[in-house]
Design a protein around this motif. Structure first.
Motif, short mmCIF file in Angstrom:
data_model
loop_
_atom_site.label_atom_id
_atom_site.label_comp_id
_atom_site.label_asym_id
_atom_site.label_seq_id
_atom_site.Cartn_x
_atom_site.Cartn_y
_atom_site.Cartn_z
N ARG A 15 0.83 -1.21 0.00
CA ARG A 15 0.00 0.00 0.00
C ARG A 15 0.86 1.25 0.00
O ARG A 15 0.56 2.23 -0.69
N GLN A 16 1.92 1.23 0.78
CA GLN A 16 2.81 2.40 0.85
C GLN A 16 3.49 2.69 -0.49
O GLN A 16 3.84 3.83 -0.78
N ALA A 17 3.67 1.66 -1.30
CA ALA A 17 4.28 1.84 -2.63
C ALA A 17 3.26 2.32 -3.66
O ALA A 17 3.61 2.54 -4.82
N GLY A 18 2.01 2.48 -3.25
CA GLY A 18 0.97 2.98 -4.16
C GLY A 18 0.47 1.94 -5.14
O GLY A 18 -0.07 2.29 -6.20
N ILE A 19 0.63 0.67 -4.81
CA ILE A 19 0.20 -0.41 -5.70
C ILE A 19 -1.14 -0.97 -5.19
O ILE A 19 -1.26 -1.31 -4.01
#
Length: 344
Positions: free
Chosen positions: A156-160
């Motif tokens: 989630r933190q990687a925007g995926i």
């Protein structure tokens, strides 16, 4: 009778010789292994599009006559050629789907493989891609599922986009993992929820006293031990232990609410469970569908890859695991549920 005696004697000698040879070979392998560095594991990647295609083609071969099958293959070849041209021109904009599996036990042992799978996919995946986690877990130890959830949070933190698919159960620590998903998909009768904390342990202090057995618990720090199995528990210790459980529950609720703010958290964080259809009404999930249905649909429009990190094990490790695996699962599950472990 003498023949049977001679045969039994010969058989015993043969078995003894075979066992001796096996012991020597295992000892040699063990000695050689000590001087080597462990090779670690290996990431296995399977394209599921080919898997689904193979299922369809096998069915076509069984059901269609030769003429119809030949005509179908020609039509498929034309379509494939046309799709290849489209794919080539839009390759940069086409996303991929990475599929992971998590089959959770009490200790969330699958975290060890999942962490490597996530590390690998994050080196290549972008916001155009999607990660699908097929999750099955009834929960377990707080710290173990805390780490598993933290690994998913990296995605989630990687925007995926992260889609969680639940076919059977994602309860307690399992739901703690599921709530991190951008979207949660559940089978209609999957079990979800159980947002609560439990700890239990037996106390045999009265039994020890009955048999004149003293058991002393010495601590440095007032709350180093609150409740124990063998010592005499106090009301103060019980109050402190309950306080710790309440704090852990509050952290659990806040964690879930931070990822799914649409939930009425006090209404669903009672430790209750719901089946998929009822969970949809509670907004614990976003859609009712099996993982098979979802992935087969995604395979029509995207390249779908199944990732699995497998540890390489030596011969003696494989033999040892085969012998001790069943016993370990039984003993660990039984003792962990009885002792002072806290569970989501």
């Amino acid at each position: 009778m003498e023949f049977l005696y001679d045969y039994a004697s010969f058989l015993a000698k043969t078995v003894t010789l075979v066992i001796a040879i096996v012991v020597v070979l295992v000892a040699i392998a063990s000695m050689r292994g000590k001087g080597r560095r462990r090779s670690g594991g290996q990431l296995q990647v399977i394209k599921l599009n080919e898997f689904y295609k193979g299922l369809r083609e096998r069915l076509e071969q069984s059901l269609l006559d030769k003429d119809r099958l030949k005509a179908l293959r020609k039509e498929q070849a034309k379509t494939l050629k046309k799709d290849a041209k489209v794919t080539k021109s839009t390759a940069d904009g086409k996303g991929r789907v990475y599929v992971l599996d998590f089959d959770g036990d009490i200790k969330a042992s699958a975290t060890e493989s999942m962490r490597h799978e996530i590390t690998a996919l994050l080196t290549l995946a972008t916001s155009k891609d999607e990660v699908v986690l097929r999750l099955e877990s009834g929960g377990g130890m707080v710290h173990s599922y805390g780490l598993a959830s933290s690994q998913l949070a990296r995605i989630r933190q990687a925007g995926i986009p992260l889609t969680i698919c639940i076919d059977k159960v994602a309860a307690s620590g399992g739901y703690m993992m599921a709530c991190i998903g951008t979207r949660i998909i559940s089978a209609p009768f999957a079990i979800l929820g159980s947002i609560g904390v439990v700890a239990q342990l037996p106390n045999v202090n009265r039994l020890l006293k009955k048999h004149d057995i003293d058991y002393e618990v010495l601590t440095a720090g007032e709350y180093k031990r609150t409740l124990t199995v063998f010592g005499e528990n106090t009301e103060k210790g019980r109050e402190k232990f309950q306080q710790d459980l309440d704090i852990t529950h509050e952290l659990f609720k806040n964690f879930v609410a931070s990822y799914r703010p649409q939930l009425q958290i006090d209404e669903v964080a009672t430790g209750e469970i719901w089946l998929g259809m009822a969970a949809l009404d509670k907004q614990l999930v976003d859609e009712l569908k099996t993982s098979d249905e979802y992935l087969s649909e995604r395979a029509k429009t995207a390249d779908v890859f199944h990732l699995r990190y497998a540890e390489r094990k030596s011969l003696q490790e494989r033999v040892g695991l085969a012998a001790s695996g069943s016993v370990d699962r039984l003993v660990t599950g039984w003792w962990s549920r009885l002792t002072q472990q806290r569970f989501w």
